[in-house]
Structure formats: structure tokens, C-alpha cells
Design a protein around this motif. Structure first.
Motif, PDB file in Angstrom:
ATOM      1  N   THR B  21       0.831  -1.196   0.000  1.00  0.00           N
ATOM      2  CA  THR B  21       0.000   0.000   0.000  1.00  0.00           C
ATOM      3  C   THR B  21       0.875   1.260   0.000  1.00  0.00           C
ATOM      4  O   THR B  21       0.597   2.226  -0.712  1.00  0.00           O
ATOM      5  CB  THR B  21      -0.936  -0.008   1.210  1.00  0.00           C
ATOM      6  OG1 THR B  21      -1.697  -1.222   1.187  1.00  0.00           O
ATOM      7  CG2 THR B  21      -1.888   1.166   1.179  1.00  0.00           C
ATOM      8  N   THR B  39      -4.432  -3.508   4.595  1.00  0.00           N
ATOM      9  CA  THR B  39      -5.472  -3.417   3.566  1.00  0.00           C
ATOM     10  C   THR B  39      -6.529  -4.495   3.802  1.00  0.00           C
ATOM     11  O   THR B  39      -6.208  -5.628   4.129  1.00  0.00           O
ATOM     12  CB  THR B  39      -4.842  -3.599   2.177  1.00  0.00           C
ATOM     13  OG1 THR B  39      -3.817  -2.628   2.021  1.00  0.00           O
ATOM     14  CG2 THR B  39      -5.870  -3.438   1.074  1.00  0.00           C
ATOM     15  N   ASP B  62      -4.420  -2.896  -5.327  1.00  0.00           N
ATOM     16  CA  ASP B  62      -3.542  -3.201  -4.201  1.00  0.00           C
ATOM     17  C   ASP B  62      -4.247  -4.223  -3.307  1.00  0.00           C
ATOM     18  O   ASP B  62      -5.270  -3.934  -2.693  1.00  0.00           O
ATOM     19  CB  ASP B  62      -3.264  -1.889  -3.440  1.00  0.00           C
ATOM     20  CG  ASP B  62      -2.594  -2.123  -2.100  1.00  0.00           C
ATOM     21  OD1 ASP B  62      -1.888  -3.132  -1.956  1.00  0.00           O
ATOM     22  OD2 ASP B  62      -2.789  -1.281  -1.192  1.00  0.00           O
TER      23      ASP B  62
HETATM   24 MG   LIG Z   1      -1.910  -2.825   2.142  1.00  0.00          MG
END
Ligand SMILES: [Mg+2]
Ligand SMILES: Nc1nc2c(ncn2[C@@H]2O[C@H](COP(=O)(O)OP(=O)(O)OP(=O)(O)O)[C@@H](O)[C@H]2O)c(=O)[nH]1
Lengths: 793, 203
Positions: B21, B39, B62
Motif C-alpha cells: 500500500t 489493507t 492493491d
Molecule cells: Mg496494504
């Protein structure tokens, strides 16, 4: 380059651009210029060929505004496009839609949550309109990807709600027309399904369990996701169901939702989810869900028993919903699978409590499943389970064999409990009755008890079971429900009575019997008496009762307590029989004995005990308290029943060890002292499996069952099938041919043959694995190894 | 202004916490986010770059490194033009997992996907994986290799630009996997190249 505020150049611009420019106010906070919007709409309606250019231009403007972060204008542009979309129905709309979707995508690509939400709303509106000619080249890949990502947003509920609504819209838009986009492709389903589940799993869903229909405008992400899942599942046709189920299972595995880490025994979310699926799925496909779950159980063979228990638990909770719809070979396939799991589990670890829970869960699932099948299928299932039970041999060498037997019997009992007998002859086809009776002679008293319980539940048609669980001499207080027995019932008992009575008599000879065993036999006999009450059956029953009494008097193996138990059983039946069939003189006689025993020998009356007082007189010493055959005959005669048959020699022996007398006994038993050759070489055992005699016999006996099984096994390789059939024939032959042998072997005597048979059965069951690779190993079948002489005459 | 000649989908994968990220945000937003949380599921970013005076739009997905999100993240591999496999040079286990990731990529991604191995966090003093080890691994598995620091903005721009250039070269030679939902075979793997211009020359 500045639009909308530059009136001087607008005169030179194309008309459509001017119309578009004019809908934008000077200051974005003033909102869409309404009357100019009307003009634009009117223009678009009257010149539909311009729609695509209008769309493209609006998109270009908005893209610029996004770049410059003038979001107010972006919002206005989107609103205008929404309005145009709804107002126009022209065929040219198609081209406008391209710009419209580009616009939506553009907003979704921005990092502004507000724009993303706005875009989703527009997309939902778009999804709800019907296009005359959907565009086949249009792809929704980005939308599915993006909405799925939004479903996981940590920026708050609003984005997630938008994501879910977006997915719902994509599904609605595409589902009806596979040409547009096949939403059922794994590439989409693998995104959509986990995204919905992820939102559902955090819900306090339990409170809402009762509500099966959730209002459309639910704004809570879990509920919204649930609604969406229902819709998705509801629209899935047969070919698509697996595409939905596969990611569900994967999600449950990865997120450890079968047995959540914080509370491993709580699989309520799993149950909840699968119930939703079952209730939403088109009914005719519901068994696919069961099938898939069963297959998942296969995949989890190596997982912890907690997970397997959870999956089985889910199965038992939903299996009922499917059972009604399941038809044909599916049923046996599922049952077979569950039975295989039971067997595997028994092999795994027998002692772990977790494994036990798993077995219980499986048995429950079996019972639940059977419960919702039509009765004729229940019989087939019972026969099927029966065929899976390893045979009780002299000694069960491994505890696992023992456990498997008892577990399968428990399953059988569970299924039997759900079955409602109408005619005994349909409940007990020979191919079911015989193995069941054979099983009633198992060495393990627990197992024998189970078999009796199975008989009870299947015999009891009038809810008398409760009243007859314990022997009693106060029959009048029982309030038994009686019904005149039908002709088919009488035919049944005439035909099969002898083998039933014989098995019951033999089981009473076992020195490992507890009072529970004796009581259970009493219950079986009492139920037979009640269910088949008729003058014709009375003689047979009384003959047995007298036989039992002489067993109690003459046996050299039974303990004194066991003999007392038998006497109590005898007198209880002697009271019951004339009460049910109404033979007042005999009843009176029975009551006299009861009275006398109450005074002099209460230990010869119920209740049955394990230990009796030291001073209890053995029955042989009190002949006046015994049931006298002559007296019974006389009382029968004065009661109007011909006792001549009773007066003849009893088919039951004196009860000594190994003294099972042939001759008058039913031919089914044959001689107990049959030689090895007699037992092992009936014509059926032939090295050529296609012996016509054998085939015909099987077809006659097990028509529906066999045909079901055929369907079941047809999918596997032919070789395996052929081998299995040969094996089954052989083992059937053993089963049918060796009953007398089994009877004999229940007595404490061993010989070479027993050991040999033992070996065979063990190797048979060892070969009978599900693992196909093992099956493929070309080996000499076990029976050839053990009995080569049978195959080479 | 918004026109772009090419649209490429780039997917980042790798263990949790390796800095996927951070790399994306460094590249798209030019910042190193303090206290970046793990994430959840999949995140999405977009960035348009210039390659040879052409506009190239990079759609960057992502993915979460956490195992429990594997089901959803895998579904994003399929449409990727480039896969960036990230490990943390200061954390041996993240390197040890690379074969597992490759197996997953084999299973779920197109065989033509451009694969790049990235060792991130080179600003850290406590390096555990020497550069040559990462390099050799990449070579063995036919991948590009780069070491980066999202924190110090080292090689991040280069990473994505390199990918954009490479994909563009491929696209020009028409060798780019094209994605079309209707051409996936039973295994769910993209097998066919469609005629439609779906690497998107929007005009
Ligand atoms: Mg991440
Ligand atoms: N020193 C240093 N730390 C970094 C670098 N990149 C990321 N980090 C730190 O590593 C931690 C994890 O970074 P993320 O970008 O969230 O990792 P991720 O790969 O996205 O993790 P998941 O989303 O869970 O898969 C954060 O605390 C970052 O501050 C880097 O280049 N150098």
C-alpha cells in the motif's frame, strides 16, 4: 477553454454544446439550471442522433472538472446525465450509455468517497432501465472489480453500502442476458460472493433469523449484502450454482467461519448463510447445495474434527430443506457419502471427544435427511445402511469395527425413528429383515440392544412403545391402542414369524445379556403381539413364551439373575397376550400365577434386576409357580382357540449350549451343524459372477434397492463396479448362508471355520475403501486368497 | 485531457506488511502514509503517466496480504497485465513465502502476465535479504527485479514507469494478454486473445 462562463464564444459552438454548457450555473452551489436542462432534454429527444455527442461532451467536461477538483460541477454533470438517460428511449441511447458509463467509471476512479457514492447511484439507475438493444461489447469487469473493492472499504459504511448496491445493480443488469456479460463467470463470482459474505459476517444476524424477507431499502451493510446474496442465488440456474457455492466455501475456509477462532463451536453464521442459500435457491436445485457441502466435507477429511463437525452440523440444518426435492440416485449418493465419512471417522481416532461429536453430527445429518424423504426411500436408505454394516462376528477384533457397527446401527435407528410403518411387509423386506435379525445376535450386548430398538421403532404403529418399554403384569393400566390386524400383516407374520421368533429366542440365550437386553426383547415381542393381535398368532407367541420358560429352567450358561429376568418376561407376556387377544380364561390363569408369585417368589416378576436377594428360590424348585403347558392349552380351548398346535413338540430347544434343534424349526435356519462345505459352497458362490441363477435371485429380492444402487455405482469405473458386485454377491452369500453358523458361534465355542470367516470378513471390509487408487490395485480378491478351493473345483 | 492511449492493470501481491500500500500511495499520491493500516480486501488507485509522449493509464489494484482475503484477492490476478510481487528485505519470512506466491500466480494469473519482484524497505538498516539473493531468485523465475523504499521514494517511480514502458512495448507488438470475460476456459484461466481492443485505446 472555460465553458459555461464564456458567452461570447458560445455562438460559434455547435448547438448541442451550447445546450450542455447552459445547464451549468455560474456557481456550482446553485445547482443544475433547471429550465436549461429541460431545453437540453427536449433537444435530445427531438434530435436523438445527437445523443452520443452530447454524452461524450458532458463526459469530457466532467473529466476536466474532476481533474481540477471542481466537484460541484461534476455532480451537476452526473445529475444531468441521469436525467437524460431516463428521459430518452431512442435507439441512439446506446451510444449515450457508453459516455454515461465512462462518466460513472471516471467518478469511481476518483479518490473522493462522495463521487464514488454518486457514481454508484447513477449506475443503479442505469441498471434499472431497460435497453432496447443491449450492447454486447460492453464489459462490466471494472464495475465488478471496483464495487467489490468498495465492499471492503474501511472508510465507513457508506462506501460499503454503495459497493453492495453497485454489485446488485451489475447482477440485475447482466443476469438476464448472458450475451451481455456472463456474470456467472468465476472471474466475477469470485469477487462478488466474498464481498457480500464479508459484509454479512459481521452482522448481528441472529436477531433477524426469523425474518426471511428483508425490505429492499435496508441500509445496514449486512442486511443489504444478504438481500443481494438472496437475489443472486435466486437467479442462479443449474449451471451457475457451483459458481456461487465455490467462492462461498472458499470464503468460509479462509475466514475460518466454520469454526471461528474466538468461538469454535459457534457455526451459526455458516448455518445462517446456508439457510439463506437454501431458501433462495430455485427449489429444484437445492440438493446441489447439499451435494456441494458433502463434497466439501470430503475435501476437509484432513481438517480438524471441529471443522468437520461444523460442516456436518450445517448439513443437518439444511438437509431437510433439500430432501423434499431430492429424487433418484442423489439420495443414496448423499447417504453413501455420509456413511463413508462415518467410517473414515471411526478409523481416524475413536477416543477423541471431538471426533465423537463429529460422528454425532453426521448421524444427525443422516437422520434429518431421512426424515424428510418419502417413506419408500427411507426403507431403501435403511437397507442401504444395513448393507454397510460390518457383520458381527464371533469376536470383533478391533474396537473400530465394533464402533462402526454401533454407529451405523445408531444411524439406522435414527432413520427408523423417522419412518412410519403402515404395512409390516413393506417395512421389512426379507433383504432388510434377515440381516437385521442376524445383527440381533451380535456378540456385543449394546449392539443387540440397538437392533431391538430399531425393531421397536419400526414395529410400533400405534404409539404403544412408551407403554411397553418395561415388562409389567398390570396390562390393564397401560391403555394400549389396539387395532385389528390386516390381512397383509397376518401374511407377513405367517411368513416371517418363525425367523423373527427364532432370532429373539436365540438372543435370549446370550449369557452377556443385561436386564436391558431382556427388556428390549420383551418390548419387541409385546409390540408384535399388540400390532398383530389375532387368534392365529397367539399360538406361535405362546409357543415361544413356553420355550423361553424352558430356556430359563434348563440353560447351563445363563446366570441365576438372567433366568429370573426370563421368568419375569414370560409372565409379563402371558398376561399381555390374553389381554390383547381377549382370552379371559387364559388371562385369569396368568393372573393366578402372578398372584402366587407375588406371595411366594416376587423375583419371578418384573421389575428385572441385575442382582436378586440371596434367598431367592430358583424357579425349578417352585414348579407350581411356573407356566404349565397343559393348563395353557386348556385355557385356550375354553377361550375358544384350538390349542392342538401348541400341544405338539416345541420348535424351541431346551436351551442348552449348542442345542439348537433343527427339524421342526423353520428351514431358514437349517441345521446348526452344517459342515464347512454346506456353508461355503452353495451354488451362488461361483467363480463366474454372471451365473444366471444368482442374478435372478438378486433381482427378485432387491428390485428397487438394486436399481438405485446401480445408478449410484454407474459413475465409477466398470471394473470397480464389477468387482464390487462380485464381492457383494459373495458377502451376501455368506450373509444368507451362515446364519445358522452365526447362531452356533454365539455360543462359547470356536473352531477353525470361525477364524477363517473372520479373516475373510475383515479383509473384505478392508478392501472396501472409498479411495479409488487403492481399488485399482489389481489384487486377488480376498475371498480367492482365503478360499482358493472354491474357485477351482 | 483525460484521453489515454493505453490502460494497464497492475496488481500488487505479497505478504502482509511488506509495504504494498505504501508503494502505491507513494507512486499515486507522492506520500508515505504514517501508520498505514492493513489493507482489507482490495484497494484501487489510478495514475496516468506519460510514456514516449503517450498517455498511459495505470489501474492499480492493491491487494491485502492477509491470508483470509486470499479468495477475493486471487480473483484480481486474472485480469492483471502486470503483477508486482513484493517482499520486505528486512524480513526473511516474507522472502521465504515467495514460492507460494509464485504458485498462486501460476494458478490464477495469465501466463503472459509481466511479473516483477520487488524487495521493499531498503531504507532499513536491518536487512536480512542481500540484494543478490533477491536478484537470483528473480532471475531463476523469469521476473524483473527491483529494490525500493516507499519511505524514501527510492525506485518507486522507476518501478511503475518501467512497467508502463514494458507493457506498452508489448502492446505495440500486440503481444499483450487481452482480457475478455467471455474467453476464459473452464479452469477460469484466460486462454484466448480476443479481437476487441480491450487494452483500451480510448479515443
Ligand atoms: Mg496494504
Ligand atoms: N522503513 C520502511 N517502512 C515501510 C516501507 N514501506 C512500508 N513500510 C511500513 O511497513 C508497514 C506496512 O506497510 P503497508 O503498506 O501497509 O503494507 P502492505 O503490504 O500494504 O500490507 P497489507 O495491506 O496488510 O497486505 C507500515 O508500517 C509502513 O509504514 C519502506 O519502504 N520503508
Amino acid at each position: 477553454m472555460c465553458f459555461g462562463c464564456c458567452g461570447c464564444c458560445s455562438a460559434f459552438r455547435p448547438r448541442y454544446k451550447r445546450f450542455v454548457d447552459n445547464i451549468f450555473p455560474v456557481y456550482p452551489q446553485d445547482g443544475l439550471v433547471k429550465n436549461n436542462m429541460e431545453k437540453l432534454t427536449f433537444y435530445a429527444l427531438s434530435s436523438p442522433e445527437k445523443l452520443d455527442r452530447i454524452g461524450e461532451y458532458m463526459y469530457q467536461r466532467a473529466a476536466r472538472d474532476i481533474y481540477r477538483r471542481r466537484y460541484g460541477f461534476v455532480i451537476i454533470a452526473m445529475e444531468a446525465m441521469d436525467q437524460l438517460l431516463l428521459a430518452c428511449h431512442a435507439p441512439a441511447l446506446n451510444l449515450f450509455v457508453e459516455s454515461f458509463l465512462k462518466m460513472v467509471q471516471k467518478l469511481l476512479e476518483s479518490t473522493e468517497p462522495e463521487l464514488q457514492i454518486l457514481a454508484t447511484q447513477s449506475f443503479v439507475k442505469f441498471a434499472n432501465i431497460e435497453e432496447d438493444t443491449p450492447s454486447y461489447h460492453r464489459r462490466y469487469d471494472f464495475f465488478v472489480s471496483k464495487f467489490s473493492a468498495m465492499c471492503h472499504s474501511s472508510e465507513g459504511d457508506q462506501i460499503r453500502i454503495a459497493g453492495i448496491k453497485g454489485l446488485q445493480a451489475v447482477v440485475r443488469k447482466t443476469v438476464s442476458d448472458d450475451l451481455v456479460e456472463n456474470i456467472w463467470e468465476p472471474v466475477h463470482m469470485d469477487k462478488i460472493v466474498p464481498s457480500l459474505l464479508f459484509n454479512m459476517q459481521n452482522a448481528r444476524f441472529l436477531n433477524n433469523e426469523a425474518k426471511e424477507v428483508i425490505p429492499e431499502d435496508q441500509t445496514d451493510p449486512p442486511m443489504l449484502a444478504e438481500t443481494c446474496l438472496r437475489e443472486l442465488v435466486g437467479r442462479a440456474s443449474f449451471g451457475h450454482i457451483r459458481a456461487v457455492l465455490k467462492p462461498v466455501l472458499k470464503h468460509f475456509d479462509l475466514h475460518k467461519l466454520w469454526a471461528p477462532e474466538d468461538n469454535p463451536n459457534n457455526n451459526e453464521f455458516a448455518i445462517h448463510t446456508f439457510r439463506i442459500i437454501m431458501f433462495s435457491i430455485q427449489a429444484q436445485y437445492s440438493y446441489t447445495v447439499v451435494e456441494t457441502l458433502v463434497a466439501h466435507l470430503d475435501d476437509n477429511a484432513k481438517s480438524s474434527p471441529i471443522i468437520r463437525t461444523s460442516i456436518s452440523g450445517v448439513l443437518s440444518k439444511i438437509i431437510a430443506i433439500a430432501a423434499g426435492e431430492s429424487v433418484g440416485p442423489m439420495v443414496l449418493e448423499i447417504i453413501n457419502s455420509l456413511l463413508c465419512h462415518l467410517r473414515d471417522s471411526v478409523k481416524h481416532g475413536t477416543s477423541m471427544t471431538e471426533e465423537k461429536q463429529y460422528q454425532d453430527a453426521l448421524i444427525n445429518a443422516l437422520g434429518e435427511f431421512a426424515n424428510h424423504l418419502p417413506d419408500y426411500q427411507k426403507i431403501e436408505i435403511m437397507m442401504f445402511i444395513m448393507s454397510k454394516i460390518p457383520f458381527p462376528l464371533v469376536d470383533n477384533h478391533t474396537p473400530a469395527d465394533n464402533l462402526l457397527q454401533s454407529i451405523l446401527l445408531k444411524s439406522l435407528l435414527k432413520v427408523g425413528t423417522k419412518y412410519q410403518t403402515i404395512h409390516l411387509n413393506s417395512t421389512f423386506p426379507v433383504s432388510f429383515l434377515e440381516p437385521l435379525l442376524r445383527m440381533s445376535l451380535a456378540p456385543d450386548p449394546e449392539m443387540r440392544l440397538l437392533v431391538q430398538k430399531i425393531l421397536h421403532t419400526l414395529l410400533d404403529r400405534h404409539q404403544n412403545l412408551e407403554k411397553l418399554t418395561k415388562p409389567t403384569v398390570n396390562v390393564s393400566k397401560l391403555n394400549l391402542v389396539l387395532e385389528k390386524s390386516s390381512r397383509p400383516d397376518l401374511i407377513f407374520i405367517n411368513k416371517h414369524g418363525p425367523i423373527i421368533y427364532d432370532a429373539l429366542y436365540t438372543t435370549l440365550q446370550m449369557d452377556s445379556n443385561t436386564p436391558d437386553n431382556v427388556e428390549a426383547v420383551y418390548t419387541t415381542l409385546a409390540l408384535l403381539c399388540v400390532e398383530l393381535a389375532s387368534a392365529e398368532t397367539v399360538i406361535d407367541l405362546l409357543q415361544l413364551v413356553l420355550g423361553i420358560q424352558s430356556l430359563a429352567l434348563n440353560s447351563t450358561t445363563l446366570s441365576t439373575s438372567q433366568k429370573f429376568n426370563l421368568h419375569a418376561l414370560v409372565i409379563s407376556l402371558l398376561v399381555l397376550i390374553p389381554s390383547v387377544v381377549t382370552i379371559p380364561p387364559l388371562l385369569e390363569y396368568a393372573n393366578q400365577i402372578v398372584e402366587a408369585r407375588t406371595q411366594e417368589a416376587p423375583h419371578l416378576l418384573p421389575d428385572l434386576m441385575v442382582h436378586y436377594p440371596q434367598d431367592s428360590e430358583v424357579a425349578n424348585k417352585v414348579p407350581h409357580l411356573l407356566v404349565d403347558q397343559m393348563a395353557v392349552c386348556e385355557n385356550l380351548k375354553s377361550g375358544g382357540i384350538d390349542p392342538s398346535r401348541l400341544a405338539q413338540t416345541s420348535p424351541y430347544g431346551a436351551g442348552g449350549p449348542g442345542v439348537v434343534i433343527g427339524g421342526q424349526r423353520n428351514s431358514w435356519i437349517e441345521t446348526a451343524r452344517g459342515s464347512v462345505i454346506d456353508i461355503n459352497a452353495p451354488p451362488e458362490v461361483d467363480s463366474v459372477s454372471s451365473s444366471p441363477g444368482v442374478q435372478r435371485k438378486m433381482v427378485e429380492e432387491e428390485l428397487t434397492f438394486e436399481s438405485m444402487k446401480k445408478v449410484l455405482t454407474e459413475s465409477v469405473e466398470i471394473r470397480k463396479e464389477a468387482e464390487a458386485r462380485r464381492r457383494k454377491q459373495l458377502s451376501d452369500t455368506f450373509r444368507t448362508a451362515t446364519f445358522s453358523e452365526l447362531v452356533r458361534r454365539t455360543q462359547p465355542k470356536h473352531d477353525v471355520l470361525q477364524n477363517k470367516l473372520n479373516e475373510i470378513f475383515k479383509s473384505l471390509s478392508a478392501n472396501d475403501r472409498r479411495n479409488p487408487t487403492e481399488e485399482k490395485k489389481i489384487e486377488k480378491p480376498a475371498y480367492e486368497q482365503n478360499f482358493p478351493e472354491l474357485f477351482f473345483y | 485531457m483525460d484521453d489515454y492511449k493505453f490502460l494497464f492493470k497492475v496488481v500488487l501481491v505479497g505478504n502482509a506488511g511488506v509495504g504494498k500500500t505504501c508503494l502505491v500511495r507513494r507512486f499515486t499520491q507522492g506520500l508515505f502514509p504514517p501508520g498505514q493500516g492493513a489493507t482489507i480486501g482490495v484497494d484501487f488507485m489510478i495514475k496516468t503517466v506519460d510514456v514516449d509522449n503517450e498517455k498511459v493509464k495505470l489501474q492499480i489494484w492493491d491487494t491485502a496480504g492477509q491470508e483470509r482475503f486470499r479468495s477475493i484477492t486471487q480473483s484480481y490476478y486474472r485480469s492483471a497485465h502486470a503483477l508486482i510481487l513484493v517482499y520486505d528485505i528486512s524480513c526473511q519470512p516474507t522472502f521465504d513465502c515467495l514460492p507460494d506466491w509464485l504458485r498462486e500466480i501460476e494458478e490464477y494469473a495469465s501466463s503472459k502476465v509481466l511479473r516483477v519482484l520487488v524487495g521493499n524497505k531498503i531504507d532499513r538498516e536491518d536487512r536480512e535479504i542481500p540484494t543478490h539473493v533477491g536478484e537470483e531468485f528473480a532471475e531463476r523465475h523469469n521476473m524483473y527485479f527491483l529494490e525500493t523504499s516507499a519511505k524514501e521514494a527510492e525506485n518507486v517511480e522507476r518501478l511503475f514507469m518501467q512497467i508502463a514502458e514494458d507493457l506498452m512495448k508489448q502492446a505495440r507488438s500486440r503481444d499483450l494478454p487481452r482480457y475478455d470475460a467471455s474467453t476464459t476456459n473452464i479452469n477460469g484461466r484466460t486462454s484466448t486473445v480476443s479481437d476487441s481492443n480491450c487494452c483500451s485505446r480510448f479515443q
